[in-house]
Motif scaffolding. Structure first.
Motif, PDB file in Angstrom:
ATOM      1  N   ILE A   1       0.842  -1.204   0.000  1.00 34.97           N
ATOM      2  CA  ILE A   1       0.000   0.000   0.000  1.00 34.97           C
ATOM      3  C   ILE A   1       0.872   1.247   0.000  1.00 34.97           C
ATOM      4  O   ILE A   1       0.630   2.197  -0.761  1.00 34.97           O
ATOM      5  CB  ILE A   1      -0.949   0.005   1.211  1.00 34.97           C
ATOM      6  N   LEU A   2       1.907   1.251   0.836  1.00 34.99           N
ATOM      7  CA  LEU A   2       2.805   2.407   0.893  1.00 34.99           C
ATOM      8  C   LEU A   2       3.482   2.628  -0.462  1.00 34.99           C
ATOM      9  O   LEU A   2       3.637   3.767  -0.913  1.00 34.99           O
ATOM     10  CB  LEU A   2       3.854   2.202   1.979  1.00 34.99           C
ATOM     11  N   GLU A   3       3.881   1.534  -1.094  1.00 29.75           N
ATOM     12  CA  GLU A   3       4.523   1.644  -2.408  1.00 29.75           C
ATOM     13  C   GLU A   3       3.563   2.224  -3.436  1.00 29.75           C
ATOM     14  O   GLU A   3       3.963   3.027  -4.292  1.00 29.75           O
ATOM     15  CB  GLU A   3       5.023   0.274  -2.863  1.00 29.75           C
ATOM     16  N   SER A   4       2.295   1.845  -3.360  1.00 32.22           N
ATOM     17  CA  SER A   4       1.303   2.374  -4.295  1.00 32.22           C
ATOM     18  C   SER A   4       1.080   3.865  -4.096  1.00 32.22           C
ATOM     19  O   SER A   4       0.628   4.565  -5.006  1.00 32.22           O
ATOM     20  CB  SER A   4      -0.031   1.624  -4.142  1.00 32.22           C
ATOM     21  N   LEU A   5       1.413   4.356  -2.895  1.00 36.09           N
ATOM     22  CA  LEU A   5       1.275   5.779  -2.576  1.00 36.09           C
ATOM     23  C   LEU A   5       2.584   6.525  -2.796  1.00 36.09           C
ATOM     24  O   LEU A   5       2.707   7.692  -2.413  1.00 36.09           O
ATOM     25  CB  LEU A   5       0.830   5.947  -1.118  1.00 36.09           C
ATOM     26  N   SER A   6       3.559   5.837  -3.416  1.00 36.36           N
ATOM     27  CA  SER A   6       4.893   6.411  -3.646  1.00 36.36           C
ATOM     28  C   SER A   6       5.557   6.818  -2.340  1.00 36.36           C
ATOM     29  O   SER A   6       6.280   7.809  -2.262  1.00 36.36           O
ATOM     30  CB  SER A   6       4.807   7.625  -4.587  1.00 36.36           C
ATOM     31  N   GLN A   7       5.287   6.020  -1.301  1.00 36.23           N
ATOM     32  CA  GLN A   7       5.866   6.258   0.023  1.00 36.23           C
ATOM     33  C   GLN A   7       6.794   5.097   0.355  1.00 36.23           C
ATOM     34  O   GLN A   7       6.542   3.963  -0.030  1.00 36.23           O
ATOM     35  CB  GLN A   7       4.762   6.360   1.072  1.00 36.23           C
ATOM     36  N   GLY A   8       7.902   5.384   1.057  1.00 38.86           N
ATOM     37  CA  GLY A   8       8.824   4.325   1.422  1.00 38.86           C
ATOM     38  C   GLY A   8       8.161   3.255   2.270  1.00 38.86           C
ATOM     39  O   GLY A   8       7.225   3.528   3.015  1.00 38.86           O
ATOM     40  N   LYS A   9       8.669   2.017   2.166  1.00 39.05           N
ATOM     41  CA  LYS A   9       8.088   0.907   2.911  1.00 39.05           C
ATOM     42  C   LYS A   9       8.564   0.858   4.354  1.00 39.05           C
ATOM     43  O   LYS A   9       7.880   0.323   5.227  1.00 39.05           O
ATOM     44  CB  LYS A   9       8.443  -0.422   2.234  1.00 39.05           C
ATOM     45  N   THR A  10       9.749   1.362   4.604  1.00 37.31           N
ATOM     46  CA  THR A  10      10.324   1.277   5.942  1.00 37.31           C
ATOM     47  C   THR A  10      10.610   2.672   6.488  1.00 37.31           C
ATOM     48  O   THR A  10      10.812   3.627   5.732  1.00 37.31           O
ATOM     49  CB  THR A  10      11.638   0.471   5.935  1.00 37.31           C
ATOM     50  N   VAL A  11      10.646   2.767   7.800  1.00 38.26           N
ATOM     51  CA  VAL A  11      10.895   4.045   8.459  1.00 38.26           C
ATOM     52  C   VAL A  11      12.323   4.505   8.175  1.00 38.26           C
ATOM     53  O   VAL A  11      13.278   3.755   8.388  1.00 38.26           O
ATOM     54  CB  VAL A  11      10.674   3.910   9.981  1.00 38.26           C
ATOM     55  N   LYS A  12      12.471   5.727   7.694  1.00 37.73           N
ATOM     56  CA  LYS A  12      13.800   6.247   7.352  1.00 37.73           C
ATOM     57  C   LYS A  12      14.712   6.294   8.573  1.00 37.73           C
ATOM     58  O   LYS A  12      15.927   6.082   8.463  1.00 37.73           O
ATOM     59  CB  LYS A  12      13.678   7.642   6.741  1.00 37.73           C
ATOM     60  N   LEU A  13      14.149   6.579   9.745  1.00 37.99           N
ATOM     61  CA  LEU A  13      14.956   6.665  10.956  1.00 37.99           C
ATOM     62  C   LEU A  13      15.634   5.335  11.255  1.00 37.99           C
ATOM     63  O   LEU A  13      16.796   5.300  11.683  1.00 37.99           O
ATOM     64  CB  LEU A  13      14.072   7.088  12.134  1.00 37.99           C
ATOM     65  N   ALA A  14      14.931   4.225  11.002  1.00 40.51           N
ATOM     66  CA  ALA A  14      15.527   2.899  11.228  1.00 40.51           C
ATOM     67  C   ALA A  14      16.710   2.683  10.302  1.00 40.51           C
ATOM     68  O   ALA A  14      17.747   2.130  10.700  1.00 40.51           O
ATOM     69  CB  ALA A  14      14.471   1.817  11.016  1.00 40.51           C
ATOM     70  N   GLY A  15      16.578   3.126   9.064  1.00 42.12           N
ATOM     71  CA  GLY A  15      17.674   3.005   8.121  1.00 42.12           C
ATOM     72  C   GLY A  15      18.877   3.840   8.529  1.00 42.12           C
ATOM     73  O   GLY A  15      20.031   3.407   8.392  1.00 42.12           O
ATOM     74  N   LEU A  16      18.617   5.023   9.053  1.00 40.77           N
ATOM     75  CA  LEU A  16      19.708   5.887   9.510  1.00 40.77           C
ATOM     76  C   LEU A  16      20.451   5.272  10.690  1.00 40.77           C
ATOM     77  O   LEU A  16      21.675   5.370  10.795  1.00 40.77           O
ATOM     78  CB  LEU A  16      19.153   7.261   9.893  1.00 40.77           C
ATOM     79  N   LEU A  17      19.698   4.621  11.593  1.00 40.76           N
ATOM     80  CA  LEU A  17      20.332   3.980  12.746  1.00 40.76           C
ATOM     81  C   LEU A  17      21.217   2.808  12.307  1.00 40.76           C
ATOM     82  O   LEU A  17      22.302   2.592  12.860  1.00 40.76           O
ATOM     83  CB  LEU A  17      19.272   3.507  13.737  1.00 40.76           C
ATOM     84  N   LYS A  18      20.764   2.060  11.306  1.00 42.30           N
ATOM     85  CA  LYS A  18      21.591   0.967  10.779  1.00 42.30           C
ATOM     86  C   LYS A  18      22.862   1.523  10.134  1.00 42.30           C
ATOM     87  O   LYS A  18      23.952   0.971  10.290  1.00 42.30           O
ATOM     88  CB  LYS A  18      20.792   0.152   9.757  1.00 42.30           C
ATOM     89  N   LEU A  19      22.692   2.627   9.395  1.00 40.50           N
ATOM     90  CA  LEU A  19      23.844   3.262   8.763  1.00 40.50           C
ATOM     91  C   LEU A  19      24.824   3.778   9.807  1.00 40.50           C
ATOM     92  O   LEU A  19      26.050   3.671   9.646  1.00 40.50           O
ATOM     93  CB  LEU A  19      23.366   4.414   7.873  1.00 40.50           C
ATOM     94  N   LEU A  20      24.294   4.307  10.916  1.00 40.68           N
ATOM     95  CA  LEU A  20      25.140   4.792  12.001  1.00 40.68           C
ATOM     96  C   LEU A  20      25.947   3.648  12.606  1.00 40.68           C
ATOM     97  O   LEU A  20      27.152   3.775  12.863  1.00 40.68           O
ATOM     98  CB  LEU A  20      24.272   5.459  13.070  1.00 40.68           C
TER      99      LEU A  20
END
Length: 215
Positions: A179-198
């Motif tokens: 559903i998020l993809e159909s709305l052109s919205q990311g599937k996962t929370v960006k903050l979680a991705g930033l924490l993994k990158l950190l």
């Protein structure tokens, strides 16, 4: 082996303070989290307080949460009806998702002890799809294996897990992402991705120097 250079706390703090993070960037991260996790009321309030435009319509958040809740309680027909009302193309263009919804419906039949309905449904709805895809066939066989055991607790872990709440949540998560993809919205929370990158960045830096790590 030479010792690694050390960055003291004061120098480390100075470097951190040099990093420029704007309030608007932080606000977008917060809004992204509220939208993806489905906190409609909080997203509406934060949108007004921070004067930020939400990336999706607030009503779509409520619809998405209703679909997720239906799947988490095992009401697959209700979830399918709701997602088709929201956007029928989601299931039309995602055969894997539709199969997993049908698989979940079969699991619910078995959970309720409706063995006749389960067999009929598997033969009419899932077997034809299994013939089209080896992956679908493998999943169908795994699900039908539940019938070989009197209770899920006696089944091997790879089979009994289908009856766990986690399986419903997995299906709901896949639907939520579509559903998020159909709305052109990311599937996962960006903050979680930033924490993994950190975390990844800290590991690389730790190979070269000693520095104050995050708790």
């Amino acid at each position: 082996m030479p010792s690694k250079p050390v960055i003291e706390q004061g120098e480390w703090d100075r470097h951190l303070h040099e990093v420029q993070v704007t309030k608007s960037d932080l606000n977008r991260l917060i809004m992204d989290y509220l939208v993806i996790e489905g906190y409609k009321g909080a997203a509406e309030e934060f949108s007004q307080e921070a004067d930020i435009t939400p990336p999706v319509d607030f009503e779509s958040i409520e619809s998405r949460m209703s679909i997720r809740e239906a799947l988490q309680r095992g009401d697959i027909d209700d979830a399918i009806t709701r997602v088709n009302d929201l956007n029928p193309e989601i299931l039309d263009t995602n055969p894997a998702l539709y199969f997993h919804l049908q698989q979940q419906k079969l699991i619910e039949y078995i959970r309720q002890g409706r063995i006749g309905d389960a067999l009929e449904f598997a033969q009419s709805e899932l077997a034809p799809r299994g013939e089209e895809s080896p992956e679908f066939l493998s999943e169908l066989e795994r699900t039908m294996a539940l019938l070989a055991f009197e209770g899920s607790s006696r089944a091997p872990g790879t089979i009994s897990e289908l009856m766990s709440p986690g399986q419903r949540m997995k299906t709901a998560g896949e639907m939520n992402g579509a559903i998020l993809e159909s709305l052109s919205q990311g599937k996962t929370v960006k903050l979680a991705g930033l924490l993994k990158l950190l975390g990844w960045g800290e590991e690389l830096l730790a190979e070269k120097t000693e520095f104050p790590k995050m708790a």
